[in-house]
Design a protein around this motif. Sequence first.
Motif, PDB file in Angstrom:
ATOM      1  N   ASN A  20       0.845  -1.205   0.000  1.00 47.05           N
ATOM      2  CA  ASN A  20       0.000   0.000   0.000  1.00 47.05           C
ATOM      3  C   ASN A  20       0.879   1.253   0.000  1.00 47.05           C
ATOM      4  OD1 ASN A  20      -0.305  -1.309   2.825  1.00 47.05           O
ATOM      5  ND2 ASN A  20      -1.053   0.713   3.305  1.00 47.05           N
ATOM      6  N   ASP A  21       0.687   2.168   0.909  1.00 44.80           N
ATOM      7  CA  ASP A  21       1.266   3.516   0.806  1.00 44.80           C
ATOM      8  C   ASP A  21       2.751   3.593   0.439  1.00 44.80           C
ATOM      9  OD1 ASP A  21      -1.074   3.574   2.246  1.00 44.80           O
ATOM     10  OD2 ASP A  21      -0.247   4.610   3.981  1.00 44.80           O
ATOM     11  N   GLN A  37       4.589   0.382   2.180  1.00 45.96           N
ATOM     12  CA  GLN A  37       3.880  -0.528   3.080  1.00 45.96           C
ATOM     13  C   GLN A  37       3.785  -1.874   2.368  1.00 45.96           C
ATOM     14  OE1 GLN A  37       1.964   0.393   6.476  1.00 45.96           O
ATOM     15  NE2 GLN A  37       4.065   1.034   6.140  1.00 45.96           N
ATOM     16  N   TRP A  45      -3.444  -7.370   3.053  1.00 47.54           N
ATOM     17  CA  TRP A  45      -2.826  -6.503   4.057  1.00 47.54           C
ATOM     18  C   TRP A  45      -2.611  -7.290   5.339  1.00 47.54           C
ATOM     19  CZ3 TRP A  45      -3.726  -4.620   8.936  1.00 47.54           C
ATOM     20  CH2 TRP A  45      -2.982  -3.499   9.328  1.00 47.54           C
ATOM     21  N   MET A  48       2.733  -5.087   8.805  1.00 51.50           N
ATOM     22  CA  MET A  48       3.386  -4.187   7.852  1.00 51.50           C
ATOM     23  C   MET A  48       4.890  -4.105   8.024  1.00 51.50           C
ATOM     24  SD  MET A  48       1.569  -2.794   5.483  1.00 51.50           S
ATOM     25  CE  MET A  48       0.841  -4.367   5.228  1.00 51.50           C
ATOM     26  N   PHE A  77       4.191   1.023  10.343  1.00 52.76           N
ATOM     27  CA  PHE A  77       3.222   1.743   9.525  1.00 52.76           C
ATOM     28  C   PHE A  77       3.926   2.861   8.743  1.00 52.76           C
ATOM     29  CE2 PHE A  77      -1.435   1.030  11.041  1.00 52.76           C
ATOM     30  CZ  PHE A  77      -1.305  -0.315  10.804  1.00 52.76           C
ATOM     31  N   SER A  78       3.094   3.681   8.073  1.00 49.74           N
ATOM     32  CA  SER A  78       3.640   4.684   7.152  1.00 49.74           C
ATOM     33  C   SER A  78       4.476   5.752   7.844  1.00 49.74           C
ATOM     34  CB  SER A  78       2.510   5.335   6.371  1.00 49.74           C
ATOM     35  OG  SER A  78       2.046   4.411   5.417  1.00 49.74           O
ATOM     36  N   ARG A 143      -0.634   8.719  13.630  1.00 46.71           N
ATOM     37  CA  ARG A 143       0.312   8.033  12.739  1.00 46.71           C
ATOM     38  C   ARG A 143       0.746   8.827  11.501  1.00 46.71           C
ATOM     39  NH1 ARG A 143      -4.541   5.140  12.325  1.00 46.71           N
ATOM     40  NH2 ARG A 143      -5.627   5.333  10.334  1.00 46.71           N
ATOM     41  N   ASP A 144       1.624   8.172  10.751  1.00 51.52           N
ATOM     42  CA  ASP A 144       2.100   8.619   9.430  1.00 51.52           C
ATOM     43  C   ASP A 144       2.928   9.910   9.489  1.00 51.52           C
ATOM     44  OD1 ASP A 144       0.498   6.463   8.796  1.00 51.52           O
ATOM     45  OD2 ASP A 144      -1.143   7.658   7.970  1.00 51.52           O
ATOM     46  N   GLU A 195      -5.242  10.638   7.203  1.00 46.96           N
ATOM     47  CA  GLU A 195      -4.029   9.835   7.174  1.00 46.96           C
ATOM     48  C   GLU A 195      -2.972  10.520   6.301  1.00 46.96           C
ATOM     49  OE1 GLU A 195      -5.697   5.340   7.717  1.00 46.96           O
ATOM     50  OE2 GLU A 195      -5.745   6.034   5.668  1.00 46.96           O
ATOM     51  N   CYS A 196      -1.746  10.065   6.431  1.00 44.94           N
ATOM     52  CA  CYS A 196      -0.638  10.419   5.539  1.00 44.94           C
ATOM     53  C   CYS A 196      -0.541  11.901   5.172  1.00 44.94           C
ATOM     54  CB  CYS A 196      -0.726   9.595   4.259  1.00 44.94           C
ATOM     55  SG  CYS A 196      -0.658   7.834   4.577  1.00 44.94           S
ATOM     56  N   TYR A 260      -4.114   7.476  -3.624  1.00 47.02           N
ATOM     57  CA  TYR A 260      -4.211   7.606  -2.170  1.00 47.02           C
ATOM     58  C   TYR A 260      -2.844   7.675  -1.522  1.00 47.02           C
ATOM     59  CZ  TYR A 260      -6.214   7.293   2.451  1.00 47.02           C
ATOM     60  OH  TYR A 260      -6.593   7.593   3.737  1.00 47.02           O
ATOM     61  N   TRP A 280      -9.043   1.672  -0.555  1.00 48.74           N
ATOM     62  CA  TRP A 280      -9.281   0.704   0.527  1.00 48.74           C
ATOM     63  C   TRP A 280     -10.601  -0.045   0.366  1.00 48.74           C
ATOM     64  CZ3 TRP A 280      -5.698  -1.503   3.010  1.00 48.74           C
ATOM     65  CH2 TRP A 280      -4.535  -0.835   3.357  1.00 48.74           C
TER      66      TRP A 280
HETATM   67  C1  FRU Z   1      -3.064   4.607   4.784  1.00 50.87           C
HETATM   68  C2  FRU Z   1      -2.744   3.778   6.021  1.00 50.87           C
HETATM   69  C3  FRU Z   1      -1.884   4.584   6.981  1.00 50.87           C
HETATM   70  C4  FRU Z   1      -1.189   3.515   7.761  1.00 50.87           C
HETATM   71  C5  FRU Z   1      -0.966   2.448   6.725  1.00 50.87           C
HETATM   72  C6  FRU Z   1      -1.054   1.054   7.246  1.00 50.87           C
HETATM   73  O1  FRU Z   1      -3.403   3.833   3.675  1.00 50.87           O
HETATM   74  O2  FRU Z   1      -3.940   3.352   6.640  1.00 50.87           O
HETATM   75  O3  FRU Z   1      -2.599   5.483   7.779  1.00 50.87           O
HETATM   76  O4  FRU Z   1       0.010   3.968   8.319  1.00 50.87           O
HETATM   77  O5  FRU Z   1      -1.948   2.642   5.727  1.00 50.87           O
HETATM   78  O6  FRU Z   1      -0.671   0.131   6.279  1.00 50.87           O
END
Ligand code: FRU
Length: 474
Positions: A20-21, A37, A45, A48, A77-78, A143-144, A195-196, A260, A280
């Motif tokens: 993912n990210d 990720q 998923w 991670m 995570f991110s 997070r992130d 997020e992010c 995203y 997602w």
């Molecule tokens: C965004 C997210 C982040 C998180 C990560 C987990 O897509 O939900 O907020 O750190 O993916 O994989």
Amino acid sequence: MYEEKWRPQFHFSPKEMWMNDPNGLAYYDGEYHLFFQHHPYSKIWGPMHWGHAVSKDLLHWEELPIALYPDELGQIFSGSAVIDKQNTSGLKDSDEDVMVAIFTHHGEDNEKQSIAYSNDRGRTWTKYEGNPVISNPGLKDFRDPKVFWHNESNKWVMALACGDHIRFYHSPNLLDWSYLSSFGENYGAHGGVWECPDLVHIPVEGSNEKKWLLIVSVNPGGPNGGSAVQYFVGDFNGEAFICDDDNKTIKWADYGRDFYAAVTWSNVEEPIWIGWMSNWQYANEVPTDPFRSAMSIPKRLALRMQDNTYKLVQTPIDLKKLIKETIVQKEEVIIQPGFAKKLKVSNLPLLIKGEVKELDRETSLMKVTLAGEKDKIEILFDREKEELVLDRRNSGNVSFSNEFPSVDTMPLHEIYDFEILIDCASIEIFLNGGSSVMTEIFFINKDCFTLEVSVTGGEVSLKNVSIDYLKSIW
Ligand code: FRU
């Protein structure tokens, strides 16, 4: 060489398993680093890790061994990465500058921020002994972290996603952090969790001015459902972000369903970002094998003053060196109602570019279709409704998720120019110098297509039209 069905040919995807990210985007000594990720043991998923790839040109990628593994503090995570040129952290121990990754440790009961460092150009990583560097203050979503060096105040600044707002922290050395300010509870789109984030100083087209751009992903609650990226334009004085717009304005970076968690590279002169090309709502179900998900094309960012407000413009990085064969190169193509222009296309990927000289006042619809035997993707500019419509309901394999087949729209008054990037499983549409963008994925069932352009009402004149087959980056 990757030849699996629906394997993107000029977008990054991992050799196998889940992605993912984008994470830890940093440029250092000739290499663009792309961490991501990653679940290396499944296409779903799960715990991670940070996967890793490098590129010299943002087009050709080399996948490297996994950079960060989950540990007793949780999953990785991110987060982001910076080059600590002044060794503010004291973590440098070789001739290379130390690269510091700042990420979220996602434990069973909470999220906190940690760091890891590399003294060998990102090849091997050591987690900092004093982790976490920011412990959880009692927030479920925390997070992130995205970190940058703020020159004016001579310190590191972190943007952190905290559920429904962004918090800013600062640090002299990447190890000791303190809280600065918050932004966002009453601003922007709140259909889901924030997020992010990313905060980046960005040029305004045609001027010497720069503004601060705050990027925030939100999931769900995007303009066409599911995950999407919004942005805010304003100023940052070293302490707080002050938004130019009122708190009711929502600005989307991309109206497609599949862009995203986009963030920018650190240690570059001009802002460039990349996003995860999925949503997602169905990311865990897309029918690719042995990998799942790809990244968008990297894009340069700027702001344009338009209708009294700053608009984000995105320009895909130059694909010239990927051109394999030019199949159309025309100064002018006139399309009249009832006389569609058709072109046989024997393979993907394709790059389509051109300008729209005149849309007859009578023109009500302009339609571009990429069709296989049964499957098709349709792009429609509806003059009356003032919107662009992307219809992927019959785009091949759509049955893996109820959320996938869709007709998605983007507000649009006019089209002046277009650049359309079509890979084996994605389309990225850039209109009007990149001020209107739509990114979507699809899983079409044919190698041979017809590309068709038609109009309703009045005629349309297209200028400087080019259509190229692109080479694979693999
Ligand atoms: C965004 C997210 C982040 C998180 C990560 C987990 O897509 O939900 O907020 O750190 O993916 O994989």
